[in-house]
Design a protein around this motif. Structure first.
Motif, PDB file in Angstrom:
ATOM      1  N   GLN A 254      -8.401   6.809  15.533  1.00 25.76           N
ATOM      2  CA  GLN A 254      -7.012   6.369  15.406  1.00 25.76           C
ATOM      3  C   GLN A 254      -6.750   5.545  14.155  1.00 25.76           C
ATOM      4  OE1 GLN A 254      -6.421   4.327  19.087  1.00 25.76           O
ATOM      5  NE2 GLN A 254      -6.634   6.180  20.308  1.00 25.76           N
ATOM      6  N   HIS A 255      -7.741   4.770  13.732  1.00 26.72           N
ATOM      7  CA  HIS A 255      -7.496   3.885  12.596  1.00 26.72           C
ATOM      8  C   HIS A 255      -8.194   4.348  11.316  1.00 26.72           C
ATOM      9  CE1 HIS A 255      -5.339   0.769  14.750  1.00 26.72           C
ATOM     10  NE2 HIS A 255      -6.243   0.818  15.704  1.00 26.72           N
TER      11      HIS A 255
ATOM     12  N   PRO B 285       0.792  -1.210   0.000  1.00 25.67           N
ATOM     13  CA  PRO B 285       0.000   0.000   0.000  1.00 25.67           C
ATOM     14  C   PRO B 285       0.830   1.267   0.000  1.00 25.67           C
ATOM     15  CG  PRO B 285      -0.122  -1.122   2.122  1.00 25.67           C
ATOM     16  CD  PRO B 285       0.938  -1.781   1.310  1.00 25.67           C
ATOM     17  N   THR B 286       0.997   1.895   1.134  1.00 26.82           N
ATOM     18  CA  THR B 286       1.536   3.237   1.126  1.00 26.82           C
ATOM     19  C   THR B 286       3.041   3.210   1.341  1.00 26.82           C
ATOM     20  OG1 THR B 286       0.933   3.241   3.429  1.00 26.82           O
ATOM     21  CG2 THR B 286      -0.540   4.377   1.911  1.00 26.82           C
TER      22      THR B 286
ATOM     23  N   TYR C 188      -7.457  -5.207  10.505  1.00 23.89           N
ATOM     24  CA  TYR C 188      -6.806  -4.471  11.590  1.00 23.89           C
ATOM     25  C   TYR C 188      -7.825  -3.762  12.467  1.00 23.89           C
ATOM     26  CZ  TYR C 188      -6.587  -0.520   8.198  1.00 23.89           C
ATOM     27  OH  TYR C 188      -6.855   0.445   7.287  1.00 23.89           O
TER      28      TYR C 188
ATOM     29  N   PRO D 210      -7.189   8.421   9.883  1.00 23.55           N
ATOM     30  CA  PRO D 210      -5.894   8.576   9.215  1.00 23.55           C
ATOM     31  C   PRO D 210      -5.831   7.844   7.872  1.00 23.55           C
ATOM     32  CG  PRO D 210      -5.572   7.987  11.511  1.00 23.55           C
ATOM     33  CD  PRO D 210      -7.033   7.840  11.234  1.00 23.55           C
ATOM     34  N   ASN D 211      -6.513   6.703   7.793  1.00 21.20           N
ATOM     35  CA  ASN D 211      -6.476   5.958   6.538  1.00 21.20           C
ATOM     36  C   ASN D 211      -7.396   6.550   5.477  1.00 21.20           C
ATOM     37  OD1 ASN D 211      -4.636   3.540   6.631  1.00 21.20           O
ATOM     38  ND2 ASN D 211      -5.685   3.340   8.581  1.00 21.20           N
TER      39      ASN D 211
END
Lengths: 291, 533
Positions: free
Chosen positions: A198-199, A14-15, A181, A202-203
């Motif tokens: 938190q998850h 991915p990133t 996740y 940001p994504n």
């Protein structure tokens, strides 16, 4: 690795530090256009070639020349100075409107994705309700009802950005909620709020930045449209949309009055569009690898 | 001359060589097993033969199929060769089939591309081919769609497409890896039969040495793009001179050294009592179908220091049971108890304490890491379960300790998950589970996706941790060899029920339930070749 996995590696990595890849030319051109407009707007606070409120009938309707780069209008005002000052409006309205849209729409979208059932349904159906009205017409109605002016224009445009951000956020967040996740975070005993902040958020960053760039472009157009019908920022403060509408009757003998504000709107929208597109390619690993 | 001749084949992608000086051959009517761990180049070899290498790949050397020089063929020529002379079967039958086309159409399509025949003749051939792969028209009409079929049946359709035109060479890339053991045994039987009846040459690419031992005539073992050993299966598996192959074979049947459970305490660490989990039935025009009972009255107990295996085929309900145990799904009836206390607990504080005691490691570690988080953040995520979470230097020390426990370096804490290999990622996942000092860790297919040598290491690690820390494991898996090597007790699950349970050795050596017997019989055996030699 199996054949299927090889085909999937484009998605699977991915990133991997997106910043290392060179940005596309489209993005650079877009960035250049936007920076020029932003610079013009900032400079206009301290200096413009001529005073945009000073009327000088003796030099009215002059064609572009070295003294007046973009010519003068029927009151003898310098079009170049007016476009510089007008850029403030376009940018400010678009910026605040996107801020309202993202600031309210993104949390709503996150909430709708985290809470299924009644909460999600009511948020999304309200969204649909707002979507059902043609946004520009509603903006005209709102400003007509509450009075013309920059603030009302901002609010009117901002309201219609909310469902756009809410919908984009919810759609992407829903797919993230299905990721493993997130499952791992749930096993770790985290509740919906920390997981969202938190998850999920940001994504979603890349996606939201891209959407913001697109909404910026639409905001500039919307502001111009409102000003065109006289509902945006009020005279003597210049605005690109109103300059266009005033130029309408004189387009036969003073075409520069329409051409330059038109070009300004077009290039700024184009610039934001290119930035959005470039970021989209840049932040999406699948497309980046194909390039 | 053989059917397929590969002579000094070199392939590089960009500047990186991926295949080095490969020489091998394959006869008609022969099964050649191509084995190796991930990155060994076995799939690249298959791609090179089928002319499917990525555009950036450079190739030198010879590939001959009969008198056809594949290494010199253009993409245009390959379009004629693939499907007609070479058939290819992939791992994942669902993605290899078009979901909106009927199975008959998909088989007939291949026929019509290569042969100038009428629609009717093509359908006739499709019918015959599907019959041949074990999908008789009477039970599987041509107008079925892929989603109407099970995984094994879909793989049969994919094989039918590959063999419809009676190719000389069939390449199968991990064709049974995604399937259950019993289905795998059926598909391997089908391959053997096709090779015998039609004289096809089959190249079977797989990481599973037992599958090769049971199916192939000859084997090629690859490592880092080179052939380390090749020859008859019996010869290679029994008398190889290569150290690498010896380790590979040893790792495949690796049994970690561990102490059997000493029963401590009478309160089970984890207990389920008559747990039931149902999914609502599919909605029909009027009303619904009967609900699907995924977990049906399951009771189990796991004591401290005990390793328990939960085995069963896909769809048997073991994953649903695990989700219920972890509190991700609510049971409709029955209860889950952790240390004798109801889980999930109603009280928030109780819940936090119980959460610390039960942790999980999933199959795909990469998917369970937020790609934007560093290793230290990932491991420290569970700290929020503590009343006073460690901070600063204290947290650092805890993370370092735990990384050390699982055999990683403390400098790894600053890295991102994508910078690690599969085995390292699984270690990080175990570290994340261990940080709260749990009493039980559920492992959901946690070693299935790993290469045998990595799998052996992870099993050793798990065995060592359980001895040192006294943690219990619940292994949820379809991989019976893992269960046999590391568990004390085993539970066999079928259609939501536990059909057999007992001490692992007893169940494996003397299974009682017919389902267990069938399951054990279907497991490919590395010693197969030896037994029947």
């Amino acid at each position: 690795m199996t054949l299927g996995e090889i085909a999937n590696t484009r998605k699977a990595e991915p990133t991997a530090s997106p910043r290392r890849n060179a940005l596309s030319w489209g993005f650079r051109i877009g960035l250049f256009l936007v920076v020029v407009v932003v610079a013009a707007a900032l400079i206009s606070f301290v200096w413009t070639p001529y005073d945009v409120e000073a009327i000088d009938i003796s030099s009215k309707l002059l064609p572009p020349s070295l003294q007046h780069l973009f010519g003068t209008d029927h009151f003898g005002r310098d079009v170049f100075s007016m476009i510089m000052t007008g850029a403030r409006n376009s940018l400010a309205v678009a910026l605040v409107a996107v801020g309202i849209g993202a600031g309210i729409g993104v949390p709503l979208g996150l909430l709708a994705a985290a809470r299924k059932g009644l909460v999600s349904e009511s948020i999304m159906r309200t969204n649909d309700l707002i979507f059902a009205f043609p946004s520009l017409l509603m903006a005209v109605m709102i400003t007509a009802a509450f009075g013309a002016g920059a603030i009302n224009a901002i609010v009117a445009i901002g309201i219609f950005n909310i469902p756009v951000f809410a919908r984009v956020t919810r759609g992407a967040a829903l797919s993230l909620w299905a990721r493993e996740y997130i499952l791992a975070a749930r096993v770790a005993g985290k509740s919906a709020l920390p997981i969202s902040l938190q998850h999920i958020l940001p994504n979603l960053g890349g996606l939201l930045i891209v959407q913001a760039a697109i909404q910026f472009a639409l905001g500039v157009v919307a502001e111009a449209g409102l000003s065109y019908v006289g509902l945006g920022v009020q005279p003597p403060m210049p605005s690109w949309g109103r300059m266009l509408s005033e130029a309408q009757t004189m387009i036969g003998f003073a075409p520069w009055l329409a051409i330059f504000p038109g070009l300004a709107i077009m290039l700024l929208v184009f610039g934001f569009g290119l930035i959005g597109d470039g970021l989209n390619d840049h932040l999406d690993p699948r497309i980046r690898r194909l390039r | 001359m053989s059917l397929l001749n590969i002579n000094r084949l070199n392939v590089s992608i960009g500047d990186v060589p991926v295949l080095r000086s490969l020489t091998m051959e394959l006869d008609a009517g022969e099964i050649l097993g191509l084995a190796g761990e991930s990155g060994s180049g076995k799939t690249m070899t298959a791609l090179a033969i089928a002319g499917l290498l990525p555009a950036r790949a450079k190739m030198s050397g010879d590939i001959l199929l009969d008198d056809l020089r594949l290494s010199a063929a253009s993409e245009r020529e390959f379009c004629n060769i693939r499907g007609r002379d070479i058939g290819v079967v992939f791992q994942e039958p669902m993605t290899a089939l078009n979901p909106v086309m009927t199975i008959g159409h998909q088989v007939a399509e291949t026929v019509r591309i290569h042969r100038n025949v009428s629609r009717r003749e093509a359908r006739q051939l499709a019918r015959e081919t599907l019959e041949k792969v074990g999908l008789p028209v009477a039970r599987f009409p041509l107008d079925r769609y892929p989603h109407n079929l099970s995984g094994g049946q879909r793989q049969r359709v994919a094989i039918a497409i590959a063999i419809a035109l009676k190719p000389k060479l069939l390449i199968a890339d991990e064709p049974t890896t995604a399937l259950d053991v019993t289905t795998q045994a059926e598909i391997l039987d089908l391959f053997r039969q096709l090779v015998r009846d039609d004289g096809i040459g089959l190249m079977l690419v797989t990481h599973d040495l037992a599958v090769i031992a049971q199916t192939a005539d000859r084997v090629v073992i690859m490592k880092e793009g080179e052939i380390v050993d090749q020859g008859g299966v019996l010869q290679v598996f029994q008398a190889t001179q290569q150290a690498y192959v010896k380790t590979l074979l040893k790792n495949a049947v690796h049994v970690p050294l561990r102490h059997a459970a000493r029963e401590t305490g009478t309160v089970p660490v984890l207990e389920t009592r008559h747990v039931v989990r149902e999914y609502p039935g599919v909605r029909k025009l009027f009303g619904r179908r009967a609900p699907l009972r995924a977990v049906d009255d399951v009771s189990l107990k796991i004591f401290a220091n005990e390793n328990v295996g939960l085995v069963g085929e896909s769809g048997c309900g073991k994953s649903t049971l695990l989700r219920t145990i972890l509190g991700l799904d609510q049971a409709q009836a029955g209860e889950v108890l952790v240390f004798g206390r109801a889980f999930p607990a109603d009280d928030r504080e109780d819940m936090r304490q119980l959460r610390q005691r039960i942790q999980v490691v999933f199959q795909d570690p990469f998917g369970t890491f937020d790609p934007r988080w560093r290793v230290e953040q990932l491991i420290a995520e569970n700290f929020h379960l503590y009343d006073s979470p460690p901070t600063g230097a204290q947290a650092r020390r805890r993370i370092d300790e735990i990384l050390d426990q699982v055999g990683m370096k403390s400098t790894d804490a600053k890295q991102y998950p994508h910078e690690f290999s599969g085995g390292q990622r699984q270690r990080i996942a175990i570290a994340r589970a261990l940080i709260t000092e749990p009493a039980i860790i559920a492992l959901d297919e946690a070693v299935s996706a790993l290469d045998v040598s990595i799998r052996a290491q992870i099993l050793d690690l798990l065995a060592g941790l359980s001895d040192r820390l006294g943690v219990s494991y619940l292994f949820v898996t379809h991989d019976l060899s893992v269960v046999r090597s590391i568990t004390d007790r085993v539970l066999v699950m079928k259609r939501g029920r536990i059909v057999e349970q007992g001490r692992t050795e007893d169940v494996f050596s003397n299974p009682q339930h017919p389902y267990t017997i069938g399951l054990l019989a279907a497991v490919p055996d590395l010693d197969f070749a030896r037994k029947f030699a």
